[in-house]
Structures are given as structure tokens and as C-alpha cells.
Design a protein around this motif. Sequence first.
Motif, PDB file in Angstrom:
ATOM      1  N   ASN A   1       0.830  -1.204   0.000  1.00 41.83           N
ATOM      2  CA  ASN A   1       0.000   0.000   0.000  1.00 41.83           C
ATOM      3  C   ASN A   1       0.857   1.244   0.000  1.00 41.83           C
ATOM      4  O   ASN A   1       1.764   1.393   0.797  1.00 41.83           O
ATOM      5  CB  ASN A   1      -0.966  -0.017   1.189  1.00 41.83           C
ATOM      6  CG  ASN A   1      -0.207  -0.030   2.486  1.00 41.83           C
ATOM      7  OD1 ASN A   1       0.205   0.999   2.989  1.00 41.83           O
ATOM      8  ND2 ASN A   1       0.019  -1.237   3.012  1.00 41.83           N
ATOM      9  N   GLU A   2       0.530   2.124  -0.889  1.00 41.30           N
ATOM     10  CA  GLU A   2       1.304   3.343  -1.089  1.00 41.30           C
ATOM     11  C   GLU A   2       0.895   4.410  -0.074  1.00 41.30           C
ATOM     12  O   GLU A   2       1.552   5.429   0.063  1.00 41.30           O
ATOM     13  CB  GLU A   2       1.080   3.856  -2.518  1.00 41.30           C
ATOM     14  CG  GLU A   2       2.260   3.565  -3.432  1.00 41.30           C
ATOM     15  CD  GLU A   2       3.573   4.060  -2.833  1.00 41.30           C
ATOM     16  OE1 GLU A   2       3.641   5.264  -2.514  1.00 41.30           O
ATOM     17  OE2 GLU A   2       4.489   3.250  -2.666  1.00 41.30           O
TER      18      GLU A   2
ATOM     19  N   GLY B   1      -4.901  -6.917 -15.083  1.00 41.94           N
ATOM     20  CA  GLY B   1      -3.604  -6.330 -14.749  1.00 41.94           C
ATOM     21  C   GLY B   1      -3.579  -4.854 -15.071  1.00 41.94           C
ATOM     22  O   GLY B   1      -3.359  -4.008 -14.199  1.00 41.94           O
ATOM     23  N   THR B   2      -3.893  -4.534 -16.325  1.00 40.15           N
ATOM     24  CA  THR B   2      -3.844  -3.115 -16.726  1.00 40.15           C
ATOM     25  C   THR B   2      -4.863  -2.326 -15.915  1.00 40.15           C
ATOM     26  O   THR B   2      -4.552  -1.255 -15.382  1.00 40.15           O
ATOM     27  CB  THR B   2      -4.158  -2.972 -18.227  1.00 40.15           C
ATOM     28  OG1 THR B   2      -5.287  -3.813 -18.501  1.00 40.15           O
ATOM     29  CG2 THR B   2      -2.987  -3.374 -19.082  1.00 40.15           C
TER      30      THR B   2
ATOM     31  N   GLY C   1      -6.011  -2.904 -12.976  1.00 41.20           N
ATOM     32  CA  GLY C   1      -5.486  -2.719 -11.630  1.00 41.20           C
ATOM     33  C   GLY C   1      -4.413  -1.646 -11.612  1.00 41.20           C
ATOM     34  O   GLY C   1      -4.428  -0.736 -10.778  1.00 41.20           O
ATOM     35  N   ALA C   2      -3.524  -1.721 -12.586  1.00 38.05           N
ATOM     36  CA  ALA C   2      -2.438  -0.738 -12.638  1.00 38.05           C
ATOM     37  C   ALA C   2      -3.009   0.665 -12.735  1.00 38.05           C
ATOM     38  O   ALA C   2      -2.644   1.568 -11.974  1.00 38.05           O
ATOM     39  CB  ALA C   2      -1.547  -1.032 -13.841  1.00 38.05           C
ATOM     40  N   ILE C   3      -3.974   0.834 -13.622  1.00 36.66           N
ATOM     41  CA  ILE C   3      -4.574   2.167 -13.798  1.00 36.66           C
ATOM     42  C   ILE C   3      -5.231   2.607 -12.499  1.00 36.66           C
ATOM     43  O   ILE C   3      -4.984   3.700 -11.975  1.00 36.66           O
ATOM     44  CB  ILE C   3      -5.608   2.138 -14.953  1.00 36.66           C
ATOM     45  CG1 ILE C   3      -4.885   1.917 -16.291  1.00 36.66           C
ATOM     46  CG2 ILE C   3      -6.406   3.438 -14.995  1.00 36.66           C
ATOM     47  CD1 ILE C   3      -5.787   1.498 -17.420  1.00 36.66           C
TER      48      ILE C   3
ATOM     49  N   ALA D   1      -4.626   1.617  -9.468  1.00 38.95           N
ATOM     50  CA  ALA D   1      -3.596   1.908  -8.474  1.00 38.95           C
ATOM     51  C   ALA D   1      -3.008   3.291  -8.719  1.00 38.95           C
ATOM     52  O   ALA D   1      -2.810   4.078  -7.795  1.00 38.95           O
ATOM     53  CB  ALA D   1      -2.495   0.855  -8.544  1.00 38.95           C
ATOM     54  N   TYR D   2      -2.782   3.610  -9.988  1.00 41.61           N
ATOM     55  CA  TYR D   2      -2.198   4.917 -10.308  1.00 41.61           C
ATOM     56  C   TYR D   2      -3.154   6.034  -9.912  1.00 41.61           C
ATOM     57  O   TYR D   2      -2.797   6.977  -9.199  1.00 41.61           O
ATOM     58  CB  TYR D   2      -1.899   4.989 -11.808  1.00 41.61           C
ATOM     59  CG  TYR D   2      -1.373   6.341 -12.227  1.00 41.61           C
ATOM     60  CD1 TYR D   2      -0.037   6.694 -11.997  1.00 41.61           C
ATOM     61  CD2 TYR D   2      -2.208   7.271 -12.827  1.00 41.61           C
ATOM     62  CE1 TYR D   2       0.438   7.938 -12.350  1.00 41.61           C
ATOM     63  CE2 TYR D   2      -1.731   8.523 -13.194  1.00 41.61           C
ATOM     64  CZ  TYR D   2      -0.407   8.856 -12.949  1.00 41.61           C
ATOM     65  OH  TYR D   2       0.055  10.084 -13.304  1.00 41.61           O
TER      66      TYR D   2
ATOM     67  N   HIS E   1      -3.667   6.471  -6.176  1.00 39.26           N
ATOM     68  CA  HIS E   1      -2.483   6.843  -5.409  1.00 39.26           C
ATOM     69  C   HIS E   1      -2.662   8.258  -4.874  1.00 39.26           C
ATOM     70  O   HIS E   1      -3.135   9.140  -5.579  1.00 39.26           O
ATOM     71  CB  HIS E   1      -1.247   6.764  -6.304  1.00 39.26           C
ATOM     72  CG  HIS E   1       0.032   6.944  -5.531  1.00 39.26           C
ATOM     73  ND1 HIS E   1       0.412   8.175  -5.065  1.00 39.26           N
ATOM     74  CD2 HIS E   1       0.965   6.068  -5.129  1.00 39.26           C
ATOM     75  CE1 HIS E   1       1.565   8.041  -4.412  1.00 39.26           C
ATOM     76  NE2 HIS E   1       1.907   6.768  -4.438  1.00 39.26           N
TER      77      HIS E   1
END
Lengths: 986, 466, 215
Positions: free
Chosen positions: B152-153, C25-26, C28-30, C32-33, C36
Motif C-alpha cells: 500500500n502506497e 492487470g492493466t 489494476g495498474a490504472i 492503483a495509479y 495513489h
Amino acid sequence: MNELIQLNLSSLTGRKYWRSLNQLADTPEFRQWVEREFPEGASELLDSGSRRTLLKLMAAGFGLAGLTACRRPVEKILPLSKGVEGYVHGRPLHYATAVETCGVATGLIVECNDGRPTKVEGNPRHPFSLGATNAFQQAMILDLYDPDRARQVQKQGVKSSWAAFEAWWLEQSAKLGDGAGLRILSPRSTSPTLESLKAEIAKKYPQSAWIEYEPVNFDRVLEGARLAFGQPLQPHYRFDKADVILALDCDFLGLDTLSAQPVRQFASRRRPEDGQELNRLYAVESNFTITGAMADHRLRARASDVAAFALALARQLNVTGAELNVVNQPADRERKFLAAVAKDLLAHRGRSLVVAGPRQPAEVHALVALINQALGNAGQTVSYTRPPYQPSDSLAAVQKLAEDLAAGRVSTLFVLGGNPVFNLPANADWAALFRKTTVVALAADENETWKAATWQLPEAHPFESWGDVRALDGTASIRQPQIQPLFGGRSALEIAALIAGRAERRGHDLVRSFWASQWGAEAEAKWKKALYDGVIEGTAFPPVDVKADAPRVFAAVQVALKPAPAGVEAVFYPSWHTFDGRFANNAWLHETPDPMTKLVWDNAALLSPATAKRLGVKDGDVLEISSGGRTARCPALVLPGHADDSVSLQLGFGRAACGRVGRGVGHRVESLRAASNFWFGPAEIRKTGATCRLVTTQEHHTLIEPITGLKRHNIVEEFTLGEYRERAGHGKHESHPPTDLFPEFDYSKGYQWGMAIDLSACIGCNACMVACTAENNIPVVGKDQVARGREMHWIRLDRYFSGEEDDPQAVMQPMACVQCEKAPCESVCPVAATAHSPEGINEMAYNRCVGTRYCLNNCPYKVRRFNFLNWNKDIPEIRKMVFNPDVTVRMRGVMEKCNYCVQRIEEKRSQAKAEGRRPIRDGEILTACQQACPADAIVFGNINDPESRVSKLKRQARDYSVLEELNTKPRTSYLARVRNPNPELV
Amino acid sequence: MADLAIDPRVELNPPLVTGGMTYSDVTDKISSIVEGKAPKQWYIAMAFAVPLALLLFACLGYLVATGIGVWGNNSPVGWGWDITNFVWWIGIGHAGTLISAILFLFRQKWRTSINRAAEAMTLFAVACAAIYPLFHTGRPWRAAYWLFPLPNEFLHMWQNFRSPLMWDVFAVSTYGTVSALFWYVGLIPDLATLRDRATTPIRKTIYGLLSLGWRGSATQWRHYELAYLLLAGLSTPLVLSVHSIVSFDFATSLLPGWHTTIFPPYFVAGAVFSGFAMVVTLMTLARWIYGLENLITMKHLENMCKVMLATGMIVGFAYGTEFFIAWYSANQYERFIFLNRAFGPYAWAYWSMIACNVIAPQFFWFKRFRTSIPAMFILSIFINIGMWFERFVIIATSLHRDFLPSSWGYFTPTWVDIGTYAGTFGLFLTLFLLFLRFLPSIAISEVKGVLHQQVSAGHAVHGGSH
Amino acid sequence: MSAFFSKQFDTKLRLAAAAVVVVLGTGGAIAAYLLHPRQLDTGYTPVQPVPYSHKLHAGNLGMDCLYCHTTVAQSNYAAVPMTEICMNCHVRVKEKSPKLQAVRDSYATGKPIPWVKVHRLPDYVYFNHQAHVTAGVSCVSCHGRVDQMTEVRQVQPLSMAWCLDCHRNPAPHVRPPELVTRLDWQPEGDPAVLGAKLIREKGIHPPDNCSACHR
């Protein structure tokens, strides 16, 4: 200073500040608050506070508007328009002040955060505080923000105004003439300013009468002095100078003295390391008080038998004139005790001390004065000064008042504070009598007296109003307000000024002009100094050199002391929860258990096990206690060590007209209390068959295991002085811990916080518990939840009895998180919400906790507290003002516990850094419990510094760790209780 | 010699399928449960189970909305029925994998007709158990993801891997996954059977999809057997590990009565004990509802009774050992806590445990009880109760009187405690009944496997006699 | 029996599985970004009741931060200035400007100006300006180049992870305390070198235990 106060009040004060907030944060709560509409039911009061420390921000000049933005709620920052001298946003200010209870004044220092008084501490400069406080003073701050306080001037329940009242008084006073119809009933006051106003009133209305009444008073002490010396005098004891102390029905460590001084003095002689001889305390008492718990020898006796004991003692000591025969012959045990005490006292002439409690008749006090004189203690351990107030026989005065009221001789009755209708002697139906005339009642809350009054005036809280007080020794202090009256209340002083027809009406002007008249030239400078110091220099009374007149005393004794009638007698005591009822709406005190019974949210009729057995009474059986045709109902509670044939009743419960917290809590025993048995008298006890659930925080009373009957040793260690000396010879015993599973952490660097608690000094007075509650925003959970074992106190007082049930000894053990270096709670938390700081504090990160309660299970000391429910749900906004802004208000579902007041540590740390990164001095950081402790039993500091007080204590031979064999390596260690028994009585 | 001409094998181990059933009988019998209309008993059972399941969700909702305070938990008893029920359900969940995996590896043919239901039971029990670790927390909305090691960030915070609760998270989730796989793989051939027998297109489609194109070719069988063997090998250690790790929650703490090295084996034995008890309870019911007397024969049940007897003795021995060690340790707290169990405020719970777990199984020494359906049904229920009490005794009595007498207390459950527990039963039964209704509750293919031997044996007998 | 699964089914299944993995995957990545804190919290620029420009005052006029934020070195809070501080100048400067009406009103009535909070920490976080500023952490480290902002904007995530980054490696962010309000200041050479030197000299060791911020 003065300007500062003025500015402080003119710009940061309650009402202005609330008005502004009301406009800014236009929330329903605020409208409710302003309109004084509250949902009924105590619940929202019992759950105090709010998850978001909303008011912290608000009071700090932040408001929260209801708007929301796309991303997050919009928070507003509301800086002051104009600055205030000495005020830095986020930095607390401390003001010296003083309060008095029953004519006993104590100096305090109040911490104010951004205009909100939030914490009470003792004033180190004040001779009766010495920096410490008692539980009641700590809890006063909560009363300030009690939403159930009287808020509005009323005439017979109809909204009115101060102006209307003043107008009424103008015409009423014109009719009074010489004041024959004017009576003023007020609590005991030591205020010099008020005294001067009294004189003015007496001059203006020569026929008027000013009656002072306290349900808990010390009249008999002064009366005793009058018997002995021919003039009413206030005795002053030097417990620190006395090697042998005999307390006759005198709880001088508890509720019979309302200041820290005697405790501090007494405790200073309970530390064998200090080189001084350990003092020896004998107690003769009916109830098992905390003084009895500290006593090395204790004799159980009915309150009415104490006089006989005193007389017998006088004879034993060959006090001249004592050869008149002693009423009822003492039993063997008693005689043995008596002989030993007498011998001990004689062996310590001039270094001994005999004290008697306020319940005892004047003759006993006179005898005691005589005995002290005979022992050469006068001038040594006891001295006398004039009392800080005009002594008067309040019982006789209120009798007279009742007659006048009945006869209709009273046209106007002022009640300046207190709650007489609730606690006046039950000889008369006061509510009815009050209705016969015009009663002007100044009341802190809408109490019984308020309800019975014609004019109902809200009284300002001591922290809201100007005044002055005199301590027992005469030392005067200015009482300066911390905040403007939240509900527009006024002080008794201001009403008195109105009655006296003074031009100046504001408390500040009254007090200031009085003292200006005393000081003359340098008044200005002295005023500022007085405000700053909290005491006025050179105001203490000089001791009076007097000689007791033995014949007169014995003449009086001969007349007064009849053989005490056999059978059960009822004795009245103030209560640890409400004192005399004045704290009945204070949730903090209700939830703080009684030191001996551990009872919460109730009062009870305390009985000895034998008496209970004889009457076939169990805990919780409701008894009907009757005397002289008056009755009271109260549930029974068996207290080991209580005197047989005696029942102890606590005053101040069962308030009919009270706020949501105190309404219907406990049982009113005042109805039993008349002038004849004001303190104690014969009574009949009858089981009603009804029962009442009594809730105590400690189910199991001793260290003896059930089933096995084995004693648990490594919890509380006690030695006699002899055993201790022997042990000290060998030095401190070092245990050899087994190997640790977890790697060692290097605690040799930097600050390493630790604590030492001296069980020899701790008297178990609850001050630390309430102080902790106030400092750490600890919620109140209420009777039912305490019954489920969910109380939240971070520090608790464990009370263990030892010895046989009828006549046990007791020991108190303050128990908070001991900050184990090898903390069992830490290794089991799955989310690492509780972890260790490099300075050895076992920290609790509330915002990380998910509440598995595994840490609670694995804590051998069971000091962790879980928020089983949201204790802080929807409480009134104003109640939130008491929160300490430096401590998070915890939410539902998280664990919490003591953390050595880490917020105080961090505060001092950043202060030290700002001051050129200097090291933190020893004693600079005081934990809340330590600061409040009147016995100075708790010492906190850096154990890495060999010179720190705590390190020195931890090096002593009687230092030990609770449950040491578990190898949790606690940072809080205890100093064993050392008793000093008389070999002849062992 | 005709009367002597009896195959000794049949004598030594009586047939696993009785009533002279043929392959098709087996198939018909088992498939009919799924294909035919559900019997009245099934509906009655559902009418009982579903409301209970709903009660569970109601209680959990109330719990999350109000706080743990709605349960009886307090200080010092921080864990009450929540963890008791967790451990109990996990224990129930053991028999399935044990029967399937270990007995499979030991080539215990008699397992065939009960393993399927036992595995299903395992899954549902684990599902019930898994509710508690989450919902016993004060802030489940956080625990739901903070208990898993997600990077976690926001916080840069990791879990505390020293905490046995952390181990639980992994142990239970692993066990759940593997059991599910094992169960499903076992189902494939039977699902195919159902697909082939299906009359309606919907059934065809559903069973078709579920059976993953099983055709029963020799290759498929070879792969299948191998996969099944591997999974059996995988789950065998889990049977031992899961409950050992659950027992660490207690064994690694320092509480007297918890801090005990005997816990792992003791817990596993207890788990098997309670697991088998639950299997017996359910199978006798299923047998009664669907008349599976010929498939779930007395032999199966008797064997299970023997297992219960054995594990029951182990558990009883463990109780004794605990007391001995407590005395032998000469540790005051240890000694007290065990005496307190037997003679303290919770004596009633302790002695009910002894009665149910130690006394009750002794009846299985006698064949009369081992072979009487009512007897074993009642006894198995006693054992289930007893095993619940065991967990309750371990948790509550150790907590309520620990080190400092000042903090001693007592635990009393609230209606929410009871409702939640009853609710898990509802969930369990609902799932189990749905399973009976819509999936082959007995492994058709495997039963045929054992039937085959008998049939050949039978021929030999007849051959001999004529 | 009819087959549901064609010969190619396995291939298709594998492809499908692969596709799912890629998409998740993508995705999730997006997610997560976007989730953030850097994206979630930074850039917050609320509208203030008074169009006050830091760029003008702190930037162009070169006023020192401490002129208005007086308590930053003595208290946890860097107090938002009292109205009278604004009026120190604005009794003479732009005393008629309609933009300043709110300020004048506040000064006259004594009612506060309801500024909107930009940099917000949770209530359980106790940030201490005094400790940071006296240790030589510049305003710019957390608040960015306020002297270049017309409207104040949050430029840092202010997440716990972000705090810890600095607490665990403070060197690049420490400068001589007298220079903390010099937002444009850059040491010659690597700031980390100077920082490390200062840290050694002053014995700065930023805590990373819980109670340093959570009480």
C-alpha cells in the motif's frame, strides 16, 4: 497579567466565541445548543465526545461548514480578527485560580486551550495544594461544560432576565426597611470580599440574617476548640512531624480533608529510604476508609463509641481531670489497643498527634485538644489559628430559619448557591417552607432548590467568575475566571453586591476594589502578582498561643458523653462520587469507583460481614433504615472491616431534580438526616425484600485464589519495617530472566521512559484516575456497561484485602499499562497496531487497530481497554469542549490504553528542541496521574539517567515488577508497601 | 460342502454396497436424487435452514453497524463465542479432507460412499468458520484488507507476521482453496454422468459446462487419477497443519490454559473427532431422507464410530495430560486455571465437555451401539456439543480468571451471540441441502469401483456352488 | 452425447484466461495509479473567500512567510494570519479595493474570514510545524512553491508513506533553519550533502515510531 486576562476574556470567551461559531458552523447541533433543546435520556451524555475531535479544531479557530467539495469536505479556517496578547494558536495558556468546597480552599492552575479550560492542575505555590489535586477538583472541569446547567434567569419557571430581576429587587428592597424579613442562606464561604459585603448588608438591613450552611461541615471542630480554649480556632496538623498518629473517626487522607496537604505530609513519612523514622498510624473508625487502609493498626468501633475511646485514652495518658469514669467499658481487644496506643503516644511526646473527625461531637475535639496538649504536641505537631470564616452553629441557624419561615417572618429569602432543599436537615419540609415566601435561588443547575424558588438565577461556575478565597490557614487567593459565563450566570459575590446595593456589580471590580482597599499604594503590582502566583503573600494567619482548660472540657464531657446506646447506628459520610450531591451530574466521578467498595454509579448502606449475616442481608438487598420516624431506603453492600452494628450511608445521591447524568442515580439518605442525628445516631434496619443491582469494578477482593486457597505473591508485595530492613541489608534482589525468544533491543541510548509507583505512599484516593480521564479524553460508559466489564479507565486502582474478613487490612495498587519491554500484546497484533517506541513506550496506533482484542487477551495485567461500542456517539457540542486537543478521541472498535501521556512527552520534547535542542530535564515531564497525585506516589522519568528520581527509586530494595516471572520486563515497577506495626499489637 | 462354499473375503469385509446392486442401479439410485423431485423432508429441512441463514446476516449486519458490544465479549474475556465458533467450525471441516485424502492414500475403499458428502461438508464448515475471523474484529471494514499483505502506497505498513492470527489467515484460506479443488475434481466424472442422463437442455448445459467435457476416455481417467492423487497428497498435510495453526492462536500466547505445547496434536484429534461426528449426523440423515441404506451401509457408519471412539480417547487423554502437566509444572497460575475449569464458575461447561467427549464415545465399544442408527445419531450430536464446549472452556475459562484477581470477570452471551451461532448453522444446512439436491452426493464412479470387485467376487462364489 | 467443448476449446480457454489476466492487470495498474494519493489528493485548489495571491505577496513583493504565519516557529500550527495583520498594510494600501471588502468587514465586525483549508491531515495525525521548521525543513518541502501560486494548491500527497520517505531519509530536505522560508533557495552542490552535514551537527534523528504523529 491583568490586561492579559481582560483581553483573554474580551476576545476568546465563551459566549462571543459561540455566537461566532453559531454563525459559522450552522449545524443543527448548534441551533439545538443555542435553543437549549436536548434529546432526553442520559445516553448521549454517557457517551462523551466525538470521533472527530471536531471542537478541538473549532475552538482552535476552525469551523466545519456543512458544504462538501468534489474531493473532500471543505474545512474552514477561522483566524481571529484581532490578536490577543500572549496567545499563540495551538499553545495552551495556564491561569492560577482557586476554588473552595465547604469552606476549604485550594489553589489551582487551569490549562486553557484556545480559550477553553480543559485541564485542572494543582498550584505548587499554594500551601494546601502543593501542586496536587483531588478527584473532585479534577472533575470540576466537566461540570463547567455540563449542558444541564442552569442556563436562564426564570421567574417561577417563566423565562425572564437579569434586568427584570434587578428591577424586581429594586422595588422589593425598598419594602424591606430594616430587613427584618430578609434572610440570606449561602454555602460556607471564606471570601474576604464577601465578608465585607456581608458587613455592608448587615449595616443596611440590621434585622436581616445571613445563614451559612454546609451539609458537610467542620463546625464541631471549631466548637470543640471553643470548649477547650474559649474561642473557636482552626487546628492545623503537621503530619510530617508526627511519628505516631491516632485518627479518631477521622478520614484525614480522604474525605475529611479536602486538600492535598495532609496527604503529602503523611506520605512523606512512609518512605523508609528517606532516613526519617517511619510514622505509625492508628485508626479508630466505623467505616473502612482509605485512612483506615493506610493505618498500621485499626480498631473497628461505632462512631458513637469513639468518644468513650477518647476519654479512656485521656485517662490512660493521665490527663488531669480524666479521672471521671469512662462510659461503657472497652472490650479486651479495645483495651489492648488502647494500652498500646497510649504507650506509643507517650513514648513520642511532642512528636505524636491525635486527630478527630468532623463527625465527632465538639467534646471529643476538646478532649483531643487536651490530649495533644498533654502530649506536648501543641506548637509541635498541632497549632491553632483563627478560622478562615466566621464560625457559626449552622444547625441552630437553619432551625431558626425554619421557624421564621413557618411563622411567616420571612418576606425574602436569598439562596446563594448550594442545594439546601436537598440537603438541609430533614426536620422540616423545606420545599413547602420555601413556597411560603419569595425565594431567590442562585443555583448551578436546575436542582431541588431551583424548583422550589420564585426567582431562579443561573450561578456562574467557579471557572467563570471572579472571587477570592482563604485557605484553612488564612492564605488568600484570587479566583480568576478562565472563560466568560457560558450561560450568563452570575456569582454569589455579584448577587451579594446587588443586595448590598453596591454601585459596582461585576465580580472583577468587587474583588479588585476590596483588595485595593487592603493594599493601598502598590495595589496594582500586588494585584498582578496575586493573579500570577495564585496566592497572596503574607495573608496567612499567625498561630494563636492558647492553653486548653481541662476542667471546662471535662465538665462539658461529663454532661455530653452518655453511654452510647447499643444496637445499630447510621453514620453519614460524604460520597466519593458526588461528595454531598454537588457533583451528582458529573459522569467522570460516577464512573470512578469508590476506593474501598469499588462501587460505581450508586451509593450503598455499608455493613460489616457479621452484621449482614445477623440481619440476613446480601449485597444489593434494599434496606429500609429508619430513625426518629424518618426513613431512607438504600441497597446494602457488605464491606469487610466495617464496624459491627453500624451502617455507613453516603450523602448526595437520589437527586430528584438533576441533570440527565445524575437523575435517579443512587438512593437519597438525606431524608433520614435530622439535626439530632446529623452525623450519626441510632437506627433500625429492615429488609424490604426488594433488591437493587450494585455494580462494582472489582469482583474478587483478595489475593487468595478460590478453590486452591493459595495466595498470589508477585502482585502486591508488603513488608513490615523489620522485614524491610532485613531485605534492604541484602540490597535489591536481581532476578535472572530466562533466554528471550525475540532479539534484544538496545535500550541503552537516548531517553528511556519508566515509572515507579510507591505502594507505601499511595492512599488510593482516585485523583490519578480522574486526572487521566480528563487528560486522555477517556469516555464514560455508564453503569450497565461497567457491569459488563467494559469500563475504559487507563489507570485503575486495584484494592486487595488481606487477613480475616471481619478485620482485614487493605492495600491499593494503581495499575496502568506497565509498558513491557517484551510486550505480549505486540507480538500478537496481526496489523502491528501496537508497537514499541525506541524510548520503551508500548504505543497504540488507534487508526491502525482493527480490534481483534488478541492483545487484550494476551495482556497479563489486563490494562488494555476496548471500545466495544461508540462511547462518543452524539453527545452535546458543548460537552466536547472539555476534550484535550492533543489526544485523539477514539472510535468504536479500537483498542486503547495508557501510553505514559505521550502527548506531554512530545510537547516537552519539541519545547526542549526549540530551546536550542537542550536535553529534557528530570521532572520536566509529569504524567497526568503523577501531577495529580497528592501523595507523590507516582514518579515518571528517564531511567537511562542514573540521577533521575525514577532511577533512584528503581534502585531501592523494595522495588519490584508485577508478575516478574513472566519476563515481560515492565517499565513501571512498584515499591513494596511497608507497614510499621507496633510490636505489642502483632 | 455347499454350505461351506462361501467366499471368505465377503465374510472378512462385508460388501460396501449391499442389496445386490448393479452398476446401473448405483447410477440410477444416486442420479435419481438429483433428477427426481425433492422429497418432502428436503423442503421441511430447507424451511428450517433458510430463515436461520437469514438470521445470520441480520445479526452480522447489526454487529457491524453497532459494534462488538452487542456480543457478550468484555474485559477480561476478549474472545467469547466468536472464536469458539470459529475453532469449532474449522474442526468440523476436518473430516472431509481426512476421509477423502488420507483414507484415499491408505486405499480405504470404504470411504467411497461418504467422501463426497464429507468434502462438501468441509467446504461449508470452512465457509462458516471463515465468517468469524473477519467479523469478530472491531473494524471489519479495515480488517477485510489490512489482514492481507497487500502493498500500500498510503501507509508503507505491513502486517505483523509474528502474529498467529496472521498465520490463521493463510492457513484457513489455503485449506479452503485446496479442499474446494479436491472436491470439484472428484465431482467431474459424476457431473458428466448427470450430463449424459440429463433430459432437459438446461441441465444438459449446466452439467455439461461443469463437467468440463469429460468423456471418460482412458487418457482422461489416467490424468484424472493422477490429479486426484496429487490433490490428495496436497491436502493430507493441510489436515494436520490447519488445526495446528489454529491451535497456535492459543499455544503461543502466555495465558495459563492457553500456553500449552500439547495443543497442535490435541486440536487435530479433536477436529477429526468432531468432524466425524458431524459426518455421522449428516449421513444418517441423508440416508434416511434418500434411503441410501445400500450405499451408505452399516459398515461405513460402524467404521466412523470406531474412528470417533479412537479420537475421543485421544482427546480424553489430552484432557488428562493437561491436568498432569499443570500439576507437574508447579506453576501456580497453570495449576489454578485447570482447577478453576473443573471447579470454578465454569465447572458446568467443563463437565458437560467431559460427559460428551469422554463418556459418550465409550458406548462405541459395543457393537450394538456402533450399528444402531439412532444411537450413533444421538451420540454424534453429543460429541458435536461436547467439542463446542471444549473450545468454549479453553477460551472462556482461561480468560475469565487470569493473573491479576482484580481484573477477573465472567462471560455471558447476548442474544446476538446466540443468533450469530444459530445463523451459521442455517448457512451450513442451506448449503448442504442445496448440495444434496443438485449434485451427486455420493461418488458414483468410485462406488462403481468398489462394486466391481464385489461383482467379480460374487461370480466366484456362484461358480463354486454350481 | 453432444459435446459442449470443441477441440479448440482449450486453446480458446487459454486465450480467454490470458485476456482476463491482461485486462485485470492493466485495470489494476490504472486504478492503483489513479487512487495513489499523489493523484488523489494533490492539486486541490479551493476558492478562497478573499482572492489573496501568494504569488503577489510572497513572490513579487518578496514578503517573508513569517510575516503572516507568525506562529510557525512556536506552535504546532502555522497560524493563518489574523485580519489585523492584513490591515497592517491595507489600511493604506488598496484601502478602497472591493476585493478587500471581506477583510475590511472582518476587521470592523471582529468576525473571522472563513478561509478554506487546503492542506488537511486526518484528526489522528499530530503534525508539528515548530519541530520541522526549527530542524530546518523548509516550507517548500511540503507546501511547494507557494510564492508562485496565485491560488494555493496542494502539491504533495501528505500521505503517511510520503511522510515516512522523508523521515527515513531527511538529508535532501534539511537546510539551515534561517533559510526555511526562502522557497527558491538551492544549496550549491547536492542538497543531501549539506543536509547530512546539518543532521550530524544538530543531532537530528526524525522519529518513525507511531506516537511521533499518532496520539
